[in-house]
Design an enzyme around this catalytic site. Structure first.
Site, PDB file in Angstrom:
ATOM      1  N   HIS A 197       0.832  -1.223   0.000  1.00  0.00           N
ATOM      2  CA  HIS A 197       0.000   0.000   0.000  1.00  0.00           C
ATOM      3  C   HIS A 197       0.856   1.258   0.000  1.00  0.00           C
ATOM      4  O   HIS A 197       0.450   2.288   0.539  1.00  0.00           O
ATOM      5  CB  HIS A 197      -0.961   0.024   1.191  1.00  0.00           C
ATOM      6  CG  HIS A 197      -1.690  -1.254   1.414  1.00  0.00           C
ATOM      7  ND1 HIS A 197      -2.868  -1.555   0.768  1.00  0.00           N
ATOM      8  CD2 HIS A 197      -1.384  -2.339   2.170  1.00  0.00           C
ATOM      9  CE1 HIS A 197      -3.276  -2.753   1.137  1.00  0.00           C
ATOM     10  NE2 HIS A 197      -2.391  -3.263   1.976  1.00  0.00           N
ATOM     11  N   SER A 224      16.722  20.304 -17.191  1.00  0.00           N
ATOM     12  CA  SER A 224      15.574  21.144 -17.531  1.00  0.00           C
ATOM     13  C   SER A 224      16.071  22.365 -18.292  1.00  0.00           C
ATOM     14  O   SER A 224      17.174  22.851 -18.040  1.00  0.00           O
ATOM     15  CB  SER A 224      14.869  21.572 -16.239  1.00  0.00           C
ATOM     16  OG  SER A 224      14.152  22.771 -16.447  1.00  0.00           O
ATOM     17  N   LYS A 264      17.844  20.868 -12.104  1.00  0.00           N
ATOM     18  CA  LYS A 264      17.103  19.622 -12.343  1.00  0.00           C
ATOM     19  C   LYS A 264      17.925  18.510 -12.978  1.00  0.00           C
ATOM     20  O   LYS A 264      18.753  18.742 -13.841  1.00  0.00           O
ATOM     21  CB  LYS A 264      15.880  19.898 -13.245  1.00  0.00           C
ATOM     22  CG  LYS A 264      14.773  20.678 -12.598  1.00  0.00           C
ATOM     23  CD  LYS A 264      14.128  19.964 -11.412  1.00  0.00           C
ATOM     24  CE  LYS A 264      13.358  18.754 -11.819  1.00  0.00           C
ATOM     25  NZ  LYS A 264      12.024  19.046 -12.304  1.00  0.00           N
ATOM     26  N   GLU A 270      10.709   7.648 -17.483  1.00  0.00           N
ATOM     27  CA  GLU A 270       9.333   8.136 -17.680  1.00  0.00           C
ATOM     28  C   GLU A 270       8.831   7.776 -19.081  1.00  0.00           C
ATOM     29  O   GLU A 270       7.666   7.417 -19.268  1.00  0.00           O
ATOM     30  CB  GLU A 270       9.285   9.653 -17.487  1.00  0.00           C
ATOM     31  CG  GLU A 270       9.492  10.076 -16.054  1.00  0.00           C
ATOM     32  CD  GLU A 270       9.664  11.592 -15.923  1.00  0.00           C
ATOM     33  OE1 GLU A 270       8.700  12.249 -15.548  1.00  0.00           O
ATOM     34  OE2 GLU A 270      10.754  12.090 -16.217  1.00  0.00           O
TER      35      GLU A 270
END
Ligand code: ARG
Length: 492
Positions: free
Chosen positions: A185, A306, A312, A319
């Site tokens: 969970h 970025s 970043k 992804e």
């Protein structure tokens, strides 16, 4: 007027699409190879709409191999002269060389790769080329090409899956004593070995390997000789072409031979489950590389920056793999939908089979390469993982088990430890930080030995069940995983 405009812009789009795929778009009134029965050439717009060349040109090598086997067989059966067969075989070799050298003009007016190669052959060798299609249809031809291609690709993907498994195992071995929190969970549950966690993925990919082999086997039957749908009156030797092309058997029903695309479904399905597994792994890599987790650091070569935020370092490739899983699911649903409700035998709908199949193959191949490289180069932050494993009261079950060992019923022990956790939570400390005196407030059954029992490494070491997370069990598991890889290598 409106409709005409929509159509024109549709054509423009189709033209641009074909150009992008490096297929020559002709503006002439070209007569197709099947033109005899027609008084007019196809409408220019529909010529492009009906063409599959931009997609199926990648089948050129399979198409040539299939045609050469067919020509040799026709000669052996006395349907074609030896001389014609030789002209065809060498003519096709020349075309193969032109294609590899980039000297072949793929022309959209040829509709598909089969027509394209046949036209070039006929231009090169004349009448012999016109005899090649004797006793054959594009229906059995395309099914043959697609099967040969899917067979090869499933083997290539199976190899990549093996490599990914080897990488998972190597990273697991290199970090065999690293402990991290195991979750249920998304809440800390029980500590596990990092190697145990990685091996879970190796077993998923091992199942994908099996599915890939099953997909290879599903493609491993020859449709050649089924002709358009009913077989032919020529004395074809289907066994001969099948074995020359490396198929292990001949499809026993000509209608099934030209209309079956299960082998593509099987392959896309194998790609889909593998993509789902890679997507789940990607999700963990993304999560673990956040500042909040910090369990791993992706290598610079597997991350991006970025354009606006200088600080970043983004896990873009993980992804992308996660995102691309969606398109492969789409490929599977797409082909299932194309096939649903199709009457026997060949229908042009079947031309829609290739784009999704190729996309699934390409996507899985690229994703496996990305994930394998990412795993091989990432840094494991063992201390951060261990630190995280100290929190979350993950020794609670073991604390209860200790009480069970003193004769207390498990339900009662569960209740006692529940109260201890509540106490520790209020005190904002870990279970391991409680003194024996504090524990004894909740039960007199505790003694000094309990401190060793709730040590996180001890909690892990006690999970000695077969398939459990103790170092001893994981060692056995590692050996099994390695053994299966060796067995699987022999299947290729
Ligand atoms: N381009 C076609 C396909 O991919 C080849 C078979 C065409 N057969 C036909 N009868 N039109 O399915």
């Amino acid at each position: 007027m409106h409709r005409a405009n929509a159509l024109t812009s549709g054509i423009a789009l189709a033209r641009r699409y074909n150009r992008e795929k490096a297929v020559h778009v002709a503006d002439n009134d070209h007569i197709p190879l099947w033109g005899g029965r027609f008084e007019k050439t196809p409408a220019a717009a529909l010529q492009e709409f009906g063409a599959s060349l931009p997609v199926d040109k990648r089948l050129w090598a399979q198409d040539i191999a299939g045609s050469q086997a067919h020509a040799r067989m026709l000669a052996a059966q006395g349907v074609l002269s030896q001389q014609d067969a030789e002209l065809i075989v060498t003519g096709l070799d020349t075309i193969a060389k032109q294609i590899t050298d980039g000297d072949f003009d793929f022309d959209i007016v040829d509709e598909d790769i089969h027509m394209s190669i046949e036209r070039a052959l006929t231009e090169a060798i004349g009448d012999a080329g016109r005899r090649l299609h004797t006793g054959r249809s594009r229906n059995d031809q395309v099914a043959t090409d697609a099967r040969l291609y899917c067979k090869q690709q499933s083997i290539a993907l199976a190899r990549q899956l093996l490599k990914a498994r080897q990488t998972l195992i190597a990273v697991a071995e290199a970090n065999c004593s690293v402990i991290l929190p195991g979750y249920t969970h998304m809440q800390k549950a029980q500590p596990v070995l990092f190697s145990h966690h990685l091996l879970a993925y190796s077993w998923m990919l091992a199942r994908d390997f099996r599915r890939m082999i099953a997909a290879r086997d599903a493609a491993d039957n020859s449709p050649l000789g089924a002709a358009a749908l009913a077989g032919t009156s020529y004395p074809l030797d289907r066994q001969r072409t099948a074995s020359e092309l490396g198929f292990s058997s001949v499809i026993p029903n000509s209608l099934d031979a030209v209309s079956d695309r299960d082998f593509m479904l099987d392959l896309i399905y194998a790609c889909t489950t593998a993509m789902i597994h890679l997507s789940r792994l990607s999700e963990e890599l993304i999560l673990w590389s956040t500042e909040e987790f910090g369990f791993i650091t992706l290598d610079d070569t597997y991350a991006t920056g970025s354009s606006i935020m200088p600080q970043k370092k983004n896990p873009d490739f993980a992804e992308l793999v996660r995102g691309k899983a969606g398109r492969v699911v789409g490929d599977l649903v797409g082909l299932l939908t194309v096939l649903k409700g199709l009457p026997l035998a060949y229908n042009k709908d079947l031309q829609e089979d290739k784009e999704g199949t190729f996309d699934a193959i390409d996507t899985l191949s690229a994703s496996l390469a990305a994930i394998t490289g990412m795993l091989a180069t990432l840094r494991v932050n063992a201390d951060t993982m261990l630190q995280a494993a100290q929190g979350g009261f993950m020794a609670a079950t073991d604390l209860a088990d200790f009480l069970v060992g003193t004769g207390m019923p498990f339900r009662e022990a569960h209740e006692v430890v529940g109260r201890i956790v509540l106490y520790a939570e209020k005190k904002q400390c870990a279970l391991q930080e409680l003194s024996l005196a504090e524990l004894s407030e909740f039960s007199t059954a505790f003694d000094a030995a309990v401190m060793d029992v709730i040590d996180i490494a001890a909690v892990v070491a006690r999970r000695t069940t077969e398939g459990g997370t103790s170092p001893a069990s994981v060692e056995v598991q590692l050996a099994e995983a390695r053994k299966l890889i060796e067995a699987d290598e022999r299947m290729l």
